[in-house]
Write an enzyme that holds these catalytic residues in place. Structure first.
Site, PDB file in Angstrom:
ATOM      1  N   GLN A   9      10.518  -1.641  -0.728  1.00  0.00           N
ATOM      2  CA  GLN A   9      10.334  -2.389  -1.969  1.00  0.00           C
ATOM      3  C   GLN A   9      11.434  -2.039  -2.962  1.00  0.00           C
ATOM      4  O   GLN A   9      11.858  -0.893  -3.052  1.00  0.00           O
ATOM      5  CB  GLN A   9       8.961  -2.034  -2.558  1.00  0.00           C
ATOM      6  CG  GLN A   9       8.520  -2.923  -3.694  1.00  0.00           C
ATOM      7  CD  GLN A   9       7.040  -2.705  -4.016  1.00  0.00           C
ATOM      8  OE1 GLN A   9       6.295  -2.167  -3.211  1.00  0.00           O
ATOM      9  NE2 GLN A   9       6.627  -3.132  -5.192  1.00  0.00           N
ATOM     10  N   SER A  87       9.744   3.556   3.713  1.00  0.00           N
ATOM     11  CA  SER A  87       8.482   3.156   3.085  1.00  0.00           C
ATOM     12  C   SER A  87       7.986   1.837   3.682  1.00  0.00           C
ATOM     13  O   SER A  87       7.688   1.765   4.866  1.00  0.00           O
ATOM     14  CB  SER A  87       8.668   3.075   1.562  1.00  0.00           C
ATOM     15  OG  SER A  87       7.439   2.869   0.910  1.00  0.00           O
ATOM     16  N   LEU A  88       7.932   0.767   2.886  1.00  0.00           N
ATOM     17  CA  LEU A  88       7.547  -0.548   3.393  1.00  0.00           C
ATOM     18  C   LEU A  88       8.355  -0.926   4.635  1.00  0.00           C
ATOM     19  O   LEU A  88       7.837  -1.569   5.562  1.00  0.00           O
ATOM     20  CB  LEU A  88       7.761  -1.593   2.292  1.00  0.00           C
ATOM     21  CG  LEU A  88       7.744  -3.070   2.708  1.00  0.00           C
ATOM     22  CD1 LEU A  88       6.343  -3.484   3.144  1.00  0.00           C
ATOM     23  CD2 LEU A  88       8.249  -3.943   1.574  1.00  0.00           C
ATOM     24  N   ARG A 112      -1.569  -4.177   2.349  1.00  0.00           N
ATOM     25  CA  ARG A 112      -1.002  -2.971   1.730  1.00  0.00           C
ATOM     26  C   ARG A 112      -0.617  -3.231   0.280  1.00  0.00           C
ATOM     27  O   ARG A 112      -0.905  -2.426  -0.612  1.00  0.00           O
ATOM     28  CB  ARG A 112       0.233  -2.543   2.536  1.00  0.00           C
ATOM     29  CG  ARG A 112       0.948  -1.285   2.064  1.00  0.00           C
ATOM     30  CD  ARG A 112       2.176  -1.065   2.952  1.00  0.00           C
ATOM     31  NE  ARG A 112       2.829   0.218   2.746  1.00  0.00           N
ATOM     32  CZ  ARG A 112       3.867   0.421   1.948  1.00  0.00           C
ATOM     33  NH1 ARG A 112       4.352  -0.595   1.236  1.00  0.00           N
ATOM     34  NH2 ARG A 112       4.425   1.620   1.851  1.00  0.00           N
ATOM     35  N   HIS A 195       3.524   6.920  -2.687  1.00  0.00           N
ATOM     36  CA  HIS A 195       3.704   8.111  -1.849  1.00  0.00           C
ATOM     37  C   HIS A 195       3.272   9.377  -2.579  1.00  0.00           C
ATOM     38  O   HIS A 195       3.990  10.388  -2.590  1.00  0.00           O
ATOM     39  CB  HIS A 195       5.157   8.209  -1.355  1.00  0.00           C
ATOM     40  CG  HIS A 195       5.542   7.037  -0.516  1.00  0.00           C
ATOM     41  ND1 HIS A 195       5.088   6.871   0.780  1.00  0.00           N
ATOM     42  CD2 HIS A 195       6.299   5.943  -0.790  1.00  0.00           C
ATOM     43  CE1 HIS A 195       5.561   5.732   1.255  1.00  0.00           C
ATOM     44  NE2 HIS A 195       6.291   5.149   0.332  1.00  0.00           N
ATOM     45  N   GLN A 244       0.991   7.342   5.625  1.00  0.00           N
ATOM     46  CA  GLN A 244       2.254   7.030   4.949  1.00  0.00           C
ATOM     47  C   GLN A 244       2.132   6.822   3.446  1.00  0.00           C
ATOM     48  O   GLN A 244       3.002   7.231   2.678  1.00  0.00           O
ATOM     49  CB  GLN A 244       2.881   5.795   5.596  1.00  0.00           C
ATOM     50  CG  GLN A 244       4.336   5.581   5.224  1.00  0.00           C
ATOM     51  CD  GLN A 244       4.668   4.116   5.000  1.00  0.00           C
ATOM     52  OE1 GLN A 244       3.922   3.375   4.368  1.00  0.00           O
ATOM     53  NE2 GLN A 244       5.793   3.683   5.531  1.00  0.00           N
TER      54      GLN A 244
END
Length: 289
Positions: A9, A87-88, A112, A195, A244
């Protein structure tokens, strides 16, 4: 050996994906499949929307995911030897290595995004970039903040760590980090503390969807965010994905491990080229394309 990497992102931009849609029949087919699965024409926002339009939670994450996966499908002739995503971007990587189907991964990404937005609304939280300080020192200083949640969230490259937590905790940490030698500690314009433990409600909400999704054996290893190690076991991949949202993104170690395991060509697929820059800082000797 070829490594495919996928951004997260923040990489989005107005007009993203329009060139792919107009140039490749497969891209058009996949974009239209995504429109149908999401229940709205996300491509209209991606191709013609403003930067503010693209910041909508229900748009940002699916848009970056779609662009990344579709670019990797239409712009390559060789298969990767290993994959990773920031991440994403890990969801894009899971499609690239055959662990998740495009439609299933898109549904998870949409879920998500919704779950993360809900978690952000529960408590004011944010993130900050810390420049010019060793990873372990950043972690030590975060632990010195009491009564607030502050953790290291993204280990992006040597000298660049993103911290995540409550707004007051991040403000205190930034002052302490600068007082202890950080070159800069800059607040980021983000919706919440990604996170970090503050994403636990999102992780719990997403868990049911992840557990209900089929994970296949990947055709090549995926290096996952939570531990930076290669995985090929579908159940272990699933478990790591469950962790995650609340665990840090260990990108520096991920890239180093991929290089140790033979990666000498890195290809970034998706909007922007942030990961290319990070990889060059982690190891300037490898080829980045």
């Amino acid at each position: 050996m070829k490594a495919f990497v996928f951004p997260g992102q923040g990489a989005q931009y107005s007009g993203m994906g329009k060139d792919l849609y107009e140039s490749y029949p497969l891209a058009q087919e996949m974009f239209e499949e995504a429109n149908e699965l999401l229940g709205f024409r996300i491509t209209d926002i991606m191709f013609n929307g403003t930067s503010d339009d693209l910041k909508q939670t229900k748009v940002t994450q699916p848009a970056v995911f779609m662009h990344s996966v579709i670019a990797s499908k239409v712009m390559t002739i060789a298969e990767p030897d290993m994959v990773a995503g920031h991440s994403l971007g890990e969801y894009s990587a899971l499609v690239a290595c055959g662990c998740l189907r495009f439609a299933d991964a898109l549904k998870l990404v949409s879920a998500r995004a919704t779950a993360m937005q809900k978690a952000c609304e529960k408590q004011e939280s944010t993130m900050a970039a810390v420049l010019g300080m060793e990873d372990t020192k950043v972690e030590d200083i975060c632990r010195q903040i009491t009564g607030e949640i502050v953790v290291a969230a993204n280990f992006n490259c040597p000298g660049q760590v993103v911290i995540s937590g409550t707004k007051e905790g991040i403000a205190q940490a930034c002052e302490l980090l600068k007082a202890n030698g950080a070159k800069r500690a800059i607040g980021l314009q983000v919706g919440g503390a990604f996170h970090s433990p503050l994403m636990q409600p999102a992780a719990e909400e997403l868990q049911e969807a992840i557990l209900a999704t089929e994970f296949a054996k990947p055709v090549c290893p995926i290096y996952q965010n939570v531990n930076a190690y290669p995985q090929t076991n579908p159940e272990q991949i699933r478990q790591n994905l469950l962790l995650q949202l609340t665990a840090p993104v260990r990108w520096t170690q991920t890239v180093r491990n991929m290089i140790i395991d033979g990666a000498n060509e890195f290809y970034e697929f998706g909007p922007g080229d942030v990961l290319k820059g990070l990889i060059r800082k982690i190891n300037p000797t490898v080829m980045v394309g």
